[in-house]
Enzyme design. Sequence first.
Site, PDB file in Angstrom:
ATOM      1  N   LYS A  49       0.918  -1.440   0.096  1.00 47.19           N
ATOM      2  CA  LYS A  49       0.020  -0.100   0.047  1.00 47.19           C
ATOM      3  C   LYS A  49       0.921   1.301   0.042  1.00 47.19           C
ATOM      4  O   LYS A  49       2.278   1.153   0.361  1.00 47.19           O
ATOM      5  CB  LYS A  49      -0.971  -0.028   1.092  1.00 47.19           C
ATOM      6  CG  LYS A  49      -0.094  -0.269   2.459  1.00 47.19           C
ATOM      7  CD  LYS A  49      -0.984  -0.616   3.690  1.00 47.19           C
ATOM      8  CE  LYS A  49      -0.288  -0.543   4.791  1.00 47.19           C
ATOM      9  NZ  LYS A  49      -0.985  -1.290   6.279  1.00 47.19           N
ATOM     10  N   TYR A 259      15.216  30.607   6.327  1.00 50.16           N
ATOM     11  CA  TYR A 259      13.917  31.499   6.613  1.00 50.16           C
ATOM     12  C   TYR A 259      13.933  31.682   8.138  1.00 50.16           C
ATOM     13  O   TYR A 259      14.693  30.961   8.891  1.00 50.16           O
ATOM     14  CB  TYR A 259      12.577  30.472   6.413  1.00 50.16           C
ATOM     15  CG  TYR A 259      12.097  30.520   5.026  1.00 50.16           C
ATOM     16  CD1 TYR A 259      11.783  31.897   4.372  1.00 50.16           C
ATOM     17  CD2 TYR A 259      12.060  29.357   4.240  1.00 50.16           C
ATOM     18  CE1 TYR A 259      11.146  31.762   3.137  1.00 50.16           C
ATOM     19  CE2 TYR A 259      11.666  29.390   2.967  1.00 50.16           C
ATOM     20  CZ  TYR A 259      11.174  30.706   2.548  1.00 50.16           C
ATOM     21  OH  TYR A 259      10.697  30.593   1.065  1.00 50.16           O
TER      22      TYR A 259
HETATM   23  C1  LIG Z   1      -0.094  -2.101   6.727  1.00 52.64           C
HETATM   24  C2  LIG Z   1      -0.501  -3.350   7.107  1.00 52.64           C
HETATM   25  C3  LIG Z   1       0.414  -4.492   7.260  1.00 52.64           C
HETATM   26  C4  LIG Z   1       1.596  -4.338   7.229  1.00 52.64           C
HETATM   27  O1  LIG Z   1       2.288  -3.750   8.520  1.00 52.64           O
HETATM   28  P1  LIG Z   1       3.820  -3.588   8.823  1.00 52.64           P
HETATM   29  O2  LIG Z   1       3.847  -2.837  10.291  1.00 52.64           O
HETATM   30  O3  LIG Z   1       4.259  -2.608   7.786  1.00 52.64           O
HETATM   31  O4  LIG Z   1       4.430  -4.797   8.966  1.00 52.64           O
HETATM   32  C5  LIG Z   1      -0.287  -5.627   7.807  1.00 52.64           C
HETATM   33  N1  LIG Z   1      -1.664  -5.897   7.778  1.00 52.64           N
HETATM   34  C6  LIG Z   1      -2.453  -4.950   7.674  1.00 52.64           C
HETATM   35  C7  LIG Z   1      -3.939  -4.994   7.917  1.00 52.64           C
HETATM   36  C8  LIG Z   1      -2.107  -3.643   7.425  1.00 52.64           C
HETATM   37  O5  LIG Z   1      -2.843  -2.545   7.182  1.00 52.64           O
END
Ligand SMILES: *Cc1c(COP(=O)(O)O)cnc(C)c1O
Length: 358
Positions: A49, A259
């Site tokens: 994702k 800045y």
């Molecule tokens: C993002 C996510 C993961 C991966 O988690 P990490 O902590 O990045 O290893 C796994 N399961 C779900 C449901 C997630 O949303």
Amino acid sequence: MAPRAISPMNTAELPPATLRLRIDTAALAKNWRVLDRLSAPATTGAAVKANAYGVGVDRAVPALCDAGCRQFYVAHWSEVAPVIAHVPAGQVAVLHGVGSGEEAAYAMATGAIPVINSLEQAAIWKAAGGGKCHVMIDSGINRLGIAPEEAGDPAITALDIDILISHLASADEDSALNQQQLDLFREASTYIAHARMSLSNSAGICLGSEYHLDHTRPGLALYGGIPRRELAGEIAQVVFPEAGVIQRRRITAGDSVGYNATFTARENLEVATVSIGYADGFLRLRGRNCALHKGDSRFPILGRVSMDMVVIDCSADPSLRAGDFLHIPFDLPIIAESCGLSQYELLTTLGNRFQIVT
Ligand SMILES: *Cc1c(COP(=O)(O)O)cnc(C)c1O
């Protein structure tokens, strides 16, 4: 309507970027194999994702696929197409599920599999004539998923469920909540027919084999993040940002930089302006006590980080000049510790101005 004239600008070749993200896809593949070995005999998927946590789906997904990964997780339907350009749609799960008939129709048309998160979503999927799906049970994070008490609901038992999923709230800590969630998830699973069960993210994999069940879903550790000390020394850095020097200049004692003039030179200095800023995820709080590198030379950042630039002290290296590239420190656990951002935030805020190179 007459076709729009193509101006010469539209066909001009883009010059090399002054901001690069070097992605070590071999390290990414190795990290997946490490997590797969730790998860065995459970199979190991990959959370891709948010454009593979900023690493870029087009690099990450083929590398993970070559390593042997056969299950990919995204959050939004908009994230499906870039992933199924590389792997079969049936290997892609959409964590936010189907909240509308349009989303269910898109799922059916693409073949990506929704993660059903509520009785409403179950009804939407059934009404659309949806087939195989995954189901999320909320075992204590109170975020997304059906309640354990809803596991036996006819709307759920009517589904054709591949993976029964739950997600740990505190896997990166030695919390009593971990065991509670595992127990609750196991108990709820007895009420629903399913092919496989999955609980652990990257940190959960470190909690031991009882947390692995049939399948694990690491994200962070694939990309070089280290959520628990058990993974230190096992996981390799994947992401190496580099930024180009745009200009070198001389400032005299009493001159300020950036800045709000938060830095004032006590002596004459050689400084350089570098092409990375907070729009590239290099947030102001990262600029404090930070230095960029080239070979053995270390260049402290002076003053505030701007949107597109930082200024460094390069007095130590007379040879540094415009066009040179500097390494931006990106050892995730170390940087997270020093600036207070999470390893997840450091990765996913990198922005889209980097030219990805391997
Ligand atoms: C993002 C996510 C993961 C991966 O988690 P990490 O902590 O990045 O290893 C796994 N399961 C779900 C449901 C997630 O949303």
